[in-house]
Write an enzyme that holds these catalytic residues in place. Structure first.
Site, PDB file in Angstrom:
ATOM      1  N   ARG A 283      -9.902  25.125  25.660  1.00 44.49           N
ATOM      2  CA  ARG A 283     -11.044  25.018  24.747  1.00 44.49           C
ATOM      3  C   ARG A 283     -10.741  24.086  23.566  1.00 44.49           C
ATOM      4  O   ARG A 283     -11.584  23.310  23.128  1.00 44.49           O
ATOM      5  CB  ARG A 283     -11.354  26.434  24.229  1.00 44.49           C
ATOM      6  CG  ARG A 283     -12.789  26.675  23.912  1.00 44.49           C
ATOM      7  CD  ARG A 283     -13.021  28.133  23.556  1.00 44.49           C
ATOM      8  NE  ARG A 283     -13.243  28.989  24.704  1.00 44.49           N
ATOM      9  CZ  ARG A 283     -14.354  29.031  25.421  1.00 44.49           C
ATOM     10  NH1 ARG A 283     -15.358  28.255  25.111  1.00 44.49           N
ATOM     11  NH2 ARG A 283     -14.470  29.843  26.441  1.00 44.49           N
TER      12      ARG A 283
ATOM     13  N   LEU B 134     -17.558  27.895  20.737  1.00 48.37           N
ATOM     14  CA  LEU B 134     -16.846  26.848  19.997  1.00 48.37           C
ATOM     15  C   LEU B 134     -15.609  27.418  19.302  1.00 48.37           C
ATOM     16  O   LEU B 134     -15.603  28.573  18.878  1.00 48.37           O
ATOM     17  CB  LEU B 134     -17.786  26.233  18.969  1.00 48.37           C
ATOM     18  CG  LEU B 134     -18.989  25.514  19.598  1.00 48.37           C
ATOM     19  CD1 LEU B 134     -20.090  25.302  18.562  1.00 48.37           C
ATOM     20  CD2 LEU B 134     -18.565  24.182  20.203  1.00 48.37           C
TER      21      LEU B 134
ATOM     22  N   HIS C  70     -31.187  30.795  18.897  1.00 45.33           N
ATOM     23  CA  HIS C  70     -30.823  31.923  19.765  1.00 45.33           C
ATOM     24  C   HIS C  70     -32.086  32.733  20.079  1.00 45.33           C
ATOM     25  O   HIS C  70     -32.823  33.100  19.154  1.00 45.33           O
ATOM     26  CB  HIS C  70     -29.786  32.812  19.057  1.00 45.33           C
ATOM     27  CG  HIS C  70     -29.340  33.943  19.916  1.00 45.33           C
ATOM     28  ND1 HIS C  70     -28.430  33.781  20.955  1.00 45.33           N
ATOM     29  CD2 HIS C  70     -29.706  35.240  19.942  1.00 45.33           C
ATOM     30  CE1 HIS C  70     -28.245  34.940  21.550  1.00 45.33           C
ATOM     31  NE2 HIS C  70     -29.013  35.847  20.967  1.00 45.33           N
TER      32      HIS C  70
ATOM     33  N   GLN D 128     -40.155  30.227  24.178  1.00 44.18           N
ATOM     34  CA  GLN D 128     -39.836  28.787  24.127  1.00 44.18           C
ATOM     35  C   GLN D 128     -40.882  28.015  23.323  1.00 44.18           C
ATOM     36  O   GLN D 128     -40.548  27.070  22.607  1.00 44.18           O
ATOM     37  CB  GLN D 128     -39.705  28.223  25.541  1.00 44.18           C
ATOM     38  CG  GLN D 128     -38.311  28.490  26.105  1.00 44.18           C
ATOM     39  CD  GLN D 128     -37.678  27.263  26.726  1.00 44.18           C
ATOM     40  OE1 GLN D 128     -38.333  26.530  27.437  1.00 44.18           O
ATOM     41  NE2 GLN D 128     -36.403  27.047  26.459  1.00 44.18           N
TER      42      GLN D 128
HETATM   43  C1  GRF Z   1     -33.190  28.202  24.660  1.00 42.10           C
HETATM   44  O1  GRF Z   1     -33.832  29.339  25.119  1.00 42.10           O
HETATM   45  C2  GRF Z   1     -32.359  28.528  23.447  1.00 42.10           C
HETATM   46  O2  GRF Z   1     -32.871  29.564  22.686  1.00 42.10           O
HETATM   47  C3  GRF Z   1     -31.047  28.934  24.038  1.00 42.10           C
HETATM   48  O3  GRF Z   1     -30.906  28.101  25.178  1.00 42.10           O
HETATM   49  C4  GRF Z   1     -32.174  27.685  25.648  1.00 42.10           C
HETATM   50  C5  GRF Z   1     -32.182  26.203  25.755  1.00 42.10           C
HETATM   51  O4  GRF Z   1     -33.322  25.712  26.397  1.00 42.10           O
HETATM   52  N1  GRF Z   1     -29.994  28.815  23.079  1.00 42.10           N
HETATM   53  P1  GRF Z   1     -33.568  24.153  26.499  1.00 42.10           P
HETATM   54  O5  GRF Z   1     -32.383  23.523  27.207  1.00 42.10           O
HETATM   55  O6  GRF Z   1     -33.743  23.615  25.118  1.00 42.10           O
HETATM   56  O7  GRF Z   1     -34.820  24.027  27.317  1.00 42.10           O
END
Ligand code: GRF
Length: 221
Positions: A73, A101, A117, A179
């Site tokens: 890592r 990370l 998140h 989303q």
């Molecule tokens: C999203 O749901 C975000 O919340 C999570 O990963 C996903 C990424 O989706 N951290 P995308 O690649 O932006 O479509």
């Protein structure tokens, strides 16, 4: 290029692992006449990530750094930092970047590293957030943009968007509605930062000089 050379716009590097719909929302926001930031580079740890094609279509430098090519890592994160720093970013944005990370990486970008998140943090850190919210019978669910600190999904919250959970929701229907909110709140938080309105002060967020509540700025739907 520095910010000054980039028309005074905040230079943003976006890290992805997948489809990059959040990246697209940021690219679209950056294309507006009054945008305060520019996406100067996109980096994926997965060579086949569709987000790389989105970046290419927008004329943005895009590169894959495959984590499988590195022994551990620490070495991977150092290669990542080297690539990021070539672009002299003011802000580094994790947009579906599915890697934990190292503390060294997080410290290097402290106060200028954001993540999104899909839960109302501090609820449901980690994976499978939609299924966990359904199992718990939560009446609401949502998404959080936060500064990244060494605690996984644990840094100061900037903004949250909440949605009501319906009786017939599934993890997929929740993911779709969430989303839509992600694509609103991520460009919003990045703009605040780019305009110099948002700062991380120790373990809190300040917006326009005022401390935000621990749960951040909240958007109801
Ligand atoms: C999203 O749901 C975000 O919340 C999570 O990963 C996903 C990424 O989706 N951290 P995308 O690649 O932006 O479509």
């Amino acid at each position: 290029m520095t910010r000054q050379q980039d028309g005074g716009k905040c230079r943003v590097v976006v890290l992805i692992s997948g489809s990059g719909t959040n990246l697209q929302a940021l690219i679209d926001a950056a294309a507006r006449d009054d945008a305060s930031f520019s996406v100067c580079s996109v980096i994926s740890n997965k060579p086949g990530a569709y987000g790389l094609a989105r970046a290419g279509d927008a004329g943005i430098a895009a590169v894959a750094i495959d984590h499988r090519d590195y022994g551990d890592r620490e070495t991977f994160d150092r290669a990542l930092m080297e690539e990021i720093d070539c672009h002299r970013p003011d802000l580094v944005v994790l947009a579906g970047f599915m890697r934990i990370l190292t503390p060294e990486f997080v410290r290097h970008y402290s106060g200028r590293l954001l993540n999104i998140h899909p839960s109302l943090l501090p609820k449901y850190q980690g994976l499978n957030t939609h299924a966990r919210a359904l199992e718990a019978g939560d009446p609401e669910h949502g998404v959080t943009v936060h500064f990244v600190t060494e605690e996984l999904d644990g840094g100061p919250t900037i903004v949250q968007a909440a949605i009501p959970v319906k009786d017939d929701d599934t993890p997929d229907t929740l993911a779709r509605r969430i989303q839509v909110q992600e694509h609103v709140i991520y460009p919003l938080a990045v703009s605040w930062f780019a305009e110099g309105r948002l700062r991380m002060v120790e373990d809190r967020c300040q917006l326009d000089g005022e401390f935000l509540p621990r749960s951040g700025h909240r958007i109801e739907n």
